[in-house]
Structures are given as structure tokens and as C-alpha cells.
Design an enzyme around this catalytic site. Structure first.
Site, PDB file in Angstrom:
ATOM      1  N   GLN A 113      -1.199   2.732  -5.655  1.00 43.69           N
ATOM      2  CA  GLN A 113      -2.623   2.956  -5.336  1.00 43.69           C
ATOM      3  C   GLN A 113      -3.551   2.482  -6.445  1.00 43.69           C
ATOM      4  O   GLN A 113      -4.609   1.928  -6.176  1.00 43.69           O
ATOM      5  CB  GLN A 113      -2.869   4.434  -5.050  1.00 43.69           C
ATOM      6  N   ASP A 145      -4.357  -1.183  -6.185  1.00 46.10           N
ATOM      7  CA  ASP A 145      -4.786  -1.635  -4.858  1.00 46.10           C
ATOM      8  C   ASP A 145      -6.217  -2.180  -4.899  1.00 46.10           C
ATOM      9  O   ASP A 145      -7.190  -1.451  -4.688  1.00 46.10           O
ATOM     10  CB  ASP A 145      -4.667  -0.454  -3.881  1.00 46.10           C
ATOM     11  N   TYR A 166      -2.345   0.753   8.958  1.00 48.87           N
ATOM     12  CA  TYR A 166      -3.257  -0.232   9.546  1.00 48.87           C
ATOM     13  C   TYR A 166      -3.338  -0.075  11.066  1.00 48.87           C
ATOM     14  O   TYR A 166      -2.495   0.577  11.689  1.00 48.87           O
ATOM     15  CB  TYR A 166      -2.770  -1.654   9.248  1.00 48.87           C
ATOM     16  N   SER A 212      -8.446  -2.013  -1.699  1.00 51.77           N
ATOM     17  CA  SER A 212      -9.158  -0.751  -1.510  1.00 51.77           C
ATOM     18  C   SER A 212     -10.335  -0.629  -2.467  1.00 51.77           C
ATOM     19  O   SER A 212     -11.430  -0.228  -2.059  1.00 51.77           O
ATOM     20  CB  SER A 212      -8.219   0.442  -1.718  1.00 51.77           C
ATOM     21  N   ARG A 240       0.838  -1.199   0.000  1.00 56.86           N
ATOM     22  CA  ARG A 240       0.000   0.000   0.000  1.00 56.86           C
ATOM     23  C   ARG A 240       0.874   1.249   0.000  1.00 56.86           C
ATOM     24  O   ARG A 240       0.852   2.040   0.929  1.00 56.86           O
ATOM     25  CB  ARG A 240      -0.968  -0.077   1.161  1.00 56.86           C
TER      26      ARG A 240
HETATM   27  P1  NAD Z   1      -8.697  -2.761   7.389  1.00 58.06           P
HETATM   28  O1  NAD Z   1      -9.692  -3.359   6.477  1.00 58.06           O
HETATM   29  O2  NAD Z   1      -7.524  -3.555   7.825  1.00 58.06           O
HETATM   30  O3  NAD Z   1      -9.448  -2.261   8.722  1.00 58.06           O
HETATM   31  C1  NAD Z   1     -10.597  -1.472   8.657  1.00 58.06           C
HETATM   32  C2  NAD Z   1     -10.567  -0.421   9.753  1.00 58.06           C
HETATM   33  O4  NAD Z   1     -10.773  -1.022  11.025  1.00 58.06           O
HETATM   34  C3  NAD Z   1      -9.247   0.335   9.865  1.00 58.06           C
HETATM   35  O5  NAD Z   1      -9.503   1.715   9.675  1.00 58.06           O
HETATM   36  C4  NAD Z   1      -8.776   0.047  11.269  1.00 58.06           C
HETATM   37  O6  NAD Z   1      -8.112   1.144  11.894  1.00 58.06           O
HETATM   38  C5  NAD Z   1     -10.082  -0.248  11.974  1.00 58.06           C
HETATM   39  N1  NAD Z   1      -9.976  -0.968  13.254  1.00 58.06           N
HETATM   40  C6  NAD Z   1      -9.156  -1.990  13.616  1.00 58.06           C
HETATM   41  N2  NAD Z   1      -9.373  -2.352  14.892  1.00 58.06           N
HETATM   42  C7  NAD Z   1     -10.369  -1.569  15.370  1.00 58.06           C
HETATM   43  C8  NAD Z   1     -11.049  -1.461  16.603  1.00 58.06           C
HETATM   44  N3  NAD Z   1     -10.734  -2.222  17.645  1.00 58.06           N
HETATM   45  N4  NAD Z   1     -12.028  -0.533  16.726  1.00 58.06           N
HETATM   46  C9  NAD Z   1     -12.345   0.290  15.685  1.00 58.06           C
HETATM   47  N5  NAD Z   1     -11.750   0.236  14.491  1.00 58.06           N
HETATM   48  C10 NAD Z   1     -10.765  -0.678  14.336  1.00 58.06           C
HETATM   49  O7  NAD Z   1      -8.132  -1.398   6.796  1.00 58.06           O
HETATM   50  P2  NAD Z   1      -8.254  -0.751   5.356  1.00 58.06           P
HETATM   51  O8  NAD Z   1      -9.545  -0.040   5.266  1.00 58.06           O
HETATM   52  O9  NAD Z   1      -7.922  -1.752   4.298  1.00 58.06           O
HETATM   53  O10 NAD Z   1      -7.075   0.301   5.392  1.00 58.06           O
HETATM   54  C11 NAD Z   1      -6.857   1.087   6.528  1.00 58.06           C
HETATM   55  C12 NAD Z   1      -5.990   2.263   6.169  1.00 58.06           C
HETATM   56  O11 NAD Z   1      -4.820   1.888   5.435  1.00 58.06           O
HETATM   57  C13 NAD Z   1      -6.625   3.274   5.252  1.00 58.06           C
HETATM   58  O12 NAD Z   1      -7.598   4.054   5.829  1.00 58.06           O
HETATM   59  C14 NAD Z   1      -5.396   4.058   4.857  1.00 58.06           C
HETATM   60  O13 NAD Z   1      -4.979   4.935   5.842  1.00 58.06           O
HETATM   61  C15 NAD Z   1      -4.399   2.970   4.696  1.00 58.06           C
HETATM   62  N6  NAD Z   1      -4.293   2.678   3.267  1.00 58.06           N
HETATM   63  C16 NAD Z   1      -3.266   3.234   2.601  1.00 58.06           C
HETATM   64  C17 NAD Z   1      -3.163   3.014   1.217  1.00 58.06           C
HETATM   65  C18 NAD Z   1      -2.058   3.611   0.433  1.00 58.06           C
HETATM   66  O14 NAD Z   1      -1.318   4.397   0.944  1.00 58.06           O
HETATM   67  N7  NAD Z   1      -1.939   3.225  -0.817  1.00 58.06           N
HETATM   68  C19 NAD Z   1      -4.092   2.236   0.566  1.00 58.06           C
HETATM   69  C20 NAD Z   1      -5.128   1.680   1.286  1.00 58.06           C
HETATM   70  C21 NAD Z   1      -5.219   1.909   2.647  1.00 58.06           C
END
Ligand code: NAD
Length: 382
Positions: free
Chosen positions: A130, A133, A231, A136, A125
Site C-alpha cells: 500500500q 501504491d 476492481y 492510489s 495492490r
Molecule cells: P479504478 O480507477 O479502476 O476505477 C474507479 C472506480 O470506478 C472503481 O471503484 C470501480 O468500481 C468504478 N466503476 C467501474 N465501472 C463502473 C460503472 N460502470 N459504474 C460505476 N462505477 C464503475 O479503481 P481504483 O480507484 O484504482 O481502485 C478501486 C478499488 O481497488 C479500491 O476502492 C479498493 O477497493 C481497491 N484497492 C485496493 C488496494 C489495496 O488493497 N492495496 C489499493 C488500491 C485500491
């Protein structure tokens, strides 16, 4: 070089790995694209449209795969359908979702078969990747579809209505986990008129939640667990207790709860306990997007709807397949952008494992499991 796109056979799957627009891109790069007949039908694409885009249509999957050096799929080849794997030729490259950490038997078989397997889940990521991805892009679809499911099950309106027959108050939604899927769920349920609250353990998300017009739940205690790469990591026991208290106070009022919380490589955290369910209004709906990794709600059953004290708990699987046209369009763009990293100017395979995208996303090559995390998981297998 021949590129094969077999028809997906996973039950309930309606997506396809490549849409005609991206077939054109591959053909322009000098590749020969062969799509199995009917592969795109459930995603709104006819064989004729593939032909018009420059692909050949093969009548069987075996015919599509024969001689292909590159195989593009949405779901991993099924071990229950041996032809799916047997048809992929030694030395060829397979690009697909593979769930490699939980699909170790498949990884072993891919290595034994001499296939270079590239996992869409392992695409790093980083900013440069992006557009590749797929986690996402498909989480965006899941977040949107989760809200529609909730709306469909809710015995109420979501928006406020002022009518001659009285005023209807807007429904209240609570979104737990505001990553890619959660933010899309917030945006969608707001558009449908609900009043939205949300919580995530990554404080960086607060502003994004607020900019979508939702309230970010706050506590005087520190409930944060920022991990690597954006994450989350697991909360301490004490912090988890505080989080449950926070959710417990908010959930009493919620008509719709969408949960999306995940921690890479672990079971999903428990956010909705039995006790909380007992405080919720009958008719309210929980859609648990973490159902396939254990669920965020104590009573979630993956792939089923469970009713507890009148509260409906949905544990949907493969939600992106529920919006197959756009889910395929987005996935197709992700995979074609990745393919550009795998081929040279002459249109032949040019694998460079030093490439910052190709290296980390490759799980098997030349008979070996190449990814260290997966090798570790294999070593600790009983
Ligand atoms: P994910 O599917 O792993 O998790 C979903 C959400 O659950 C996350 O926001 C996490 O913080 C939250 N979570 C975990 N434990 C929790 C708890 N106990 N209570 C409440 N919430 C909790 O994550 P995702 O959506 O695939 O990605 C998360 C983050 O990764 C994105 O928001 C972003 O910041 C980052 N990301 C970066 C890129 C990039 O830079 N290319 C791409 C995709 C995502």
C-alpha cells in the site's frame, strides 16, 4: 551506487520523483543521489534544498544519468526526446509510471536497451505494497483537484448560505465511480458544502460512500460487477441499461458531476449519454476523470472543455500535476519505499524477481519483456 533523478519534461508536468525528505532516506542507505538542476522547482523544491538533503545537483540530464544504476522518474522517458532514453545506461534500473500496456513501443525499446524497467502502475495492490501504491496516491490528488476545477467552473456557490440577501441552497453533486479518486472527490465536495450522491458497481463501496456523508444511489435491479483485486469488471448489457436509467434520474438535478469509472485494461464505461446531457441544467459542470481512457461521458474530449447545451464537460489530463507539492511528496514516498525492495544492505542493487512486489512490477529485464500480460499484448500487435 548512483541514483539519478532527471527533470520531468512532459508538457504541463510539475511533479518530481523524489523530495528532499526521501533523498535523506536514500543517502542514509548509502546511495549517491544526483538530481538534475531545477527538477524540483515546480514542486516547490530548490536545488539548494536537495543539496542540504545530501544530493548532488547535475546541470544536465545527461550528467545526472551518467553512471547511474537506478533512475527514478514520474513520467516514462519520451520517445520523442531520444536523449531521455539514450542516457539511461544498459543494465540499470528505471522506476517510473510507464503505462506499459498502452506504451508497447517504449517497452520494446526499454528491453532492447537492456534496461530493467519497473512500472509504478504494476505494483500489486496487496496490503504490504500500500505504501508503494502510486496509482492510489495520485488518484487521491486527482479526486481532490477535480472538485476544485468543478467549483471554479460552476456559476454557483457549492455551500448553503443564509444571508440578509436571501438564502442560497447548496449545490448538488453526483460522483460516479467511488474508488480512490471518487471517494476523495466525495469527501472534498462535501467539505465545500454540496449535497452529494454517488454510485459504483462495487456494492462494497456503499458503506464508505455513506460514511463520508453522501447518499448511495440504489436501484431495485442488480447493477453490480465486482472484479478481481477490488476492481470492477464490465457490466452486462442489461445491467448497463439499468445503470444508465439510474444515472439518468439522478443527473437531472446535479450541478456538478465527477466521473471516475474505469475498468482495468478496457475503455472506460459510458455513464453519461447525449440524451442525459440534454436533460441537465445549463451551467452545470461535468469533470470526467476517465478522459484519458475514452471518457465516461459521450461528449468528453481529453484535454479539452466542451460545452453542450450550456453544460460544461471537462476532460482534464494529468490532474495530479495540478497539486505538485503534495503529489510529489506522496509519489516520492511510494517510490522510495519501492526502492528499498530493490537494494541490499550494502546499498547495491539486489533484484529479487521472486519478491511479491518486485516480480509483478518488473516489465523488462536483461533484454526481455518479462511481464506476461505485456508479452501477450505485444504478440497481438498488428
Ligand atoms: P479504478 O480507477 O479502476 O476505477 C474507479 C472506480 O470506478 C472503481 O471503484 C470501480 O468500481 C468504478 N466503476 C467501474 N465501472 C463502473 C460503472 N460502470 N459504474 C460505476 N462505477 C464503475 O479503481 P481504483 O480507484 O484504482 O481502485 C478501486 C478499488 O481497488 C479500491 O476502492 C479498493 O477497493 C481497491 N484497492 C485496493 C488496494 C489495496 O488493497 N492495496 C489499493 C488500491 C485500491
Amino acid at each position: 551506487m548512483k541514483v539519478a533523478v532527471p527533470k520531468e519534461i512532459r508538457p504541463g508536468e510539475r511533479r518530481v520523483a523524489i523530495v528532499p525528505q526521501d533523498v535523506k532516506t536514500l543517502v542514509k542507505r548509502g546511495l549517491e543521489v544526483v538530481v538534475e538542476a531545477g527538477a524540483g522547482l515546480t514542486a516547490g523544491v530548490s536545488d539548494e534544498q536537495y543539496r542540504e538533503a545530501g544530493a548532488t545537483v547535475a546541470s544536465t540530464s545527461a550528467e545526472a544519468l551518467r553512471g547511474a544504476k537506478l533512475v527514478l522518474r514520474v513520467n516514462p522517458p519520451s520517445l520523442a526526446a531520444p536523449d531521455e532514453l539514450a542516457g539511461v545506461e544498459r543494465g540499470s534500473v528505471l522506476v517510473s509510471f510507464l503505462s506499459p500496456l498502452t506504451n508497447l513501443d517504449l517497452v520494446k525499446r526499454l528491453a532492447e536497451a537492456g534496461i530493467t524497467a519497473i512500472s509504478m502502475e504494476m505494483v500489486p495492490r496487496i496490503t504490504r505494497a500500500q505504501s508503494m501504491d502510486a496509482l492510489s496516491s495520485q488518484a487521491t490528488v486527482a479526486g481532490y483537484k477535480a472538485v476544485l476545477l468543478a467549483a471554479d467552473h460552476l456559476p454557483k456557490f457549492l455551500p448553503m448560505f443564509t444571508t440578509a440577501a436571501g438564502t442560497i441552497r447548496p449545490a448538488k453533486a453526483l460522483v460516479l465511480g467511488a474508488g480512490v479518486a471518487g471517494l476523495q472527490a466525495i469527501a472534498t465536495v462535501r467539505r465545500l458544502g454540496a449535497v452529494v450522491e454517488a454510485f459504483d458497481v462495487r456494492p462494497a463501496v456503499k458503506e464508505q460512500v455513506q460514511s463520508l456523508g453522501a447518499k448511495f444511489l440504489e436501484t431495485e435491479h442488480d447493477v453490480t460487477a465486482e472484479g478481481e483485486g477490488g476492481y470492477a469488471k464490465e457490466l452486462s448489457e442489461e445491467q448497463h441499461k439499468k445503470e444508465l436509467e439510474l444515472i439518468g434520474r439522478a443527473i437531472v438535478d446535479a450541478d456538478v458531476v465527477i466521473t471516475t469509472a474505469q475498468i482495468p485494461g478496457r475503455d472506460a464505461p459510458l455513464l453519461i449519454t447525449e440524451e442525459m446531457l440534454a436533460t441537465m441544467r445549463p451551467g452545470s459542470v461535468i469533470v470526467d476523470l476517465a478522459s484519458e481512457s475514452g471518457g465516461n461521458c459521450a461528449r468528453t474530449k481529453s484535454g479539452e472543455t466542451v460545452v453542450v447545451n450550456g453544460v460544461q464537460i471537462l476532460g482534464p489530463v494529468n490532474l495530479p500535476a495540478g497539486v505538485p507539492v503534495h503529489a510529489s511528496q506522496m509519489y516520492s514516498r511510494n517510490i522510495v519505499t519501492l526502492v528499498a525492495e530493490l537494494i541490499g544492505d550494502d546499498g547495491a542493487l539486489a533484484l529479487d524477481f521472486e519478491n511479491d512486489v518486485v516480480g509483478p512490477s518488473t516489465v523488462t529485464h536483461a533484454g526481455e519483456v518479462t511481464n506476461e500480460r505485456i508479452r501477450q499484448a505485444l504478440r497481438s500487435q498488428p
